[in-house]
Design a protein around this motif. Structure first.
Motif: not given
Lengths: 206, 206
Positions: A89-96, A202-203
Motif C-alpha cells: 500500500r505505501s509503496d504504491l502510494r509513493a509511486l502514484l 488481489g491484495a
C-alpha cells in the motif's frame, strides 16, 4: 514531418560559455513547448527567450525537430527513486504520488506537448519510451516483486498491465478533462486510484 | 495560440453542393490531422486534398483553428451503444473492445493529434469532453449500475475512477509505446485489462 533518424542531435563540444548557452537554449525550448505546444513553437521564440540569435541556435541544431528531440532527452523525468517503504500500500502510494507530481507539473505539460508529435517522429517516440515508459515499468516490477515476497499478493501474471493501470488513469484524467488553473488532477486521481489498484492486484483485506 | 472562444465555427448554410464540399473539407481535415498532426496540418494541404481552392476554405472557416475544431466536433466517436449483455464480464468486455476499436483506428490517431493542442485551445478541449469523456463515463455508469443490481459487485464508490481505469491504460499503451504498423495495441490491452478490472470492482469469483 517524419524524422526517422536524427544523427548529430548532440550539440558540439565547446567552451564553458557554450555549455551555459546550450543549457539556456534547452530550458527555453521546454518553456516554449509547455506554453505553446509543438505546433506553436518557433526557433525564433526559443532563441529570443534564451537571449541568443537564431543563427547561434541553428549552428547547434539544424532544425526545430532536432532541437525538441534534444530538449526532451535532457528533460529529467521527476520519477523518484524506487524505495521499499515496507508494504504494498505505501509503496504504491509513493509511486502514484511521484507520477502525479510529475504529471501535474512541467513534465506533464511537456509530455502532452510531444505526445502527438511522437506519432510522426521516431526519435521523439524513442525518448518517450526511454525516459518515461521504461523507468515506470521497472519501478512497478520491483514493487510488485516485493509485495509477492512479503506474501501480500498472489503472483502477478502481467506486470506491464499493472504499469499501465498506475499511469493510464492519471494521464487521461489530466489530459482529457479540463481543470482549474493550479488544479492538481494527478494527485487527486492518485488517491482515488489506490483502493482500486490494491483490489486489482488481489491484495489481502482489500 | 490560445483560442478561448470560437463563435461562428459552423459553416454557413447553403445549397446541397456546398454541403458536399463541406463534408469533403471535413474529411480532408481529419486525414491531414491523422497523417501530419496539428503542427503539420496546413490549410493549403486540406484544400488540395478536398479539391477546392484555399479561398473557398477561408470563406467557410476563418483559420486553421476553426477548421480543426469543427472537424473534431463532427468526428463521430466509434463508441458503440450501451447494451445489456447479461453479465458484468461481458458488458465490460464489450465496452473495452468498442474503445479499443476506436483507439486502434483513425479516431485514436485523431485523439492523439489534438490532445496536445487542446491544452491551449478551449474549444478543442470542450470537444474532447463532449465527444470522448462524457459518453464513456455515461456508459461506465450504466454498466456498473446493472452489475450492482444483479448483485455481481458491491456498490462502486467512485464510478469516474472506473471510467479512467477502462480508458487510461489503453490510451497510454497505444500512445506511449511504439507499435508495429498495423498492430492493435488497444485490442491487445483490452483483453489483458479485463481480469484486473473485474478484481478492482470486487466482482465475485475473481
Amino acid at each position: 514531418m517524419t524524422t526517422d533518424h536524427l544523427p548529430g542531435t548532440s550539440p558540439r563540444r565547446g567552451r564553458p560559455r557554450d555549455a551555459a548557452r546550450d543549457r539556456a537554449l534547452m530550458a527555453a525550448t521546454l518553456d516554449e513547448l509547455r506554453l505553446h505546444g509543438y505546433g506553436g513553437l518557433t526557433t525564433a521564440a526559443v532563441a529570443r527567450r534564451a537571449g541568443v540569435s537564431t543563427a547561434t541556435l541553428y549552428r547547434r541544431w539544424r532544425s526545430k525537430e532536432h532541437l525538441v528531440v534534444q530538449a526532451a532527452a535532457v528533460w529529467a523525468e521527476d520519477l523518484g527513486p524506487d524505495r521499499d517503504t515496507g508494504s504494498l500500500r505505501s509503496d504504491l502510494r509513493a509511486l502514484l504520488h511521484d507520477k502525479a507530481e510529475a504529471l501535474d507539473g512541467p513534465s506533464g505539460q511537456l509530455l502532452r506537448a510531444i505526445l502527438g508529435e511522437a506519432a510522426h517522429n521516431r526519435a521523439l517516440a524513442d525518448v518517450l519510451v526511454g525516459e518515461y515508459v521504461a523507468p515506470l515499468q521497472e519501478r512497478v516490477a520491483s514493487l510488485v516483486a516485493r509485495a509477492e515476497e512479503r506474501g501480500e499478493i498472489p503472483p502477478v501474471e502481467d506486470p506491464m498491465v499493472v504499469g499501465e493501470l498506475v499511469i493510464g488513469p492519471m494521464v487521461t484524467h489530466t489530459f482529457l478533462v479540463p481543470h482549474e488553473p493550479g488544479g492538481r488532477p494527478g494527485r487527486d486521481m492518485a488517491e482515488r486510484l489506490l483502493p482500486y489498484l490494491l483490489r486489482a492486484l488481489g491484495a489481502r483485506g482489500e
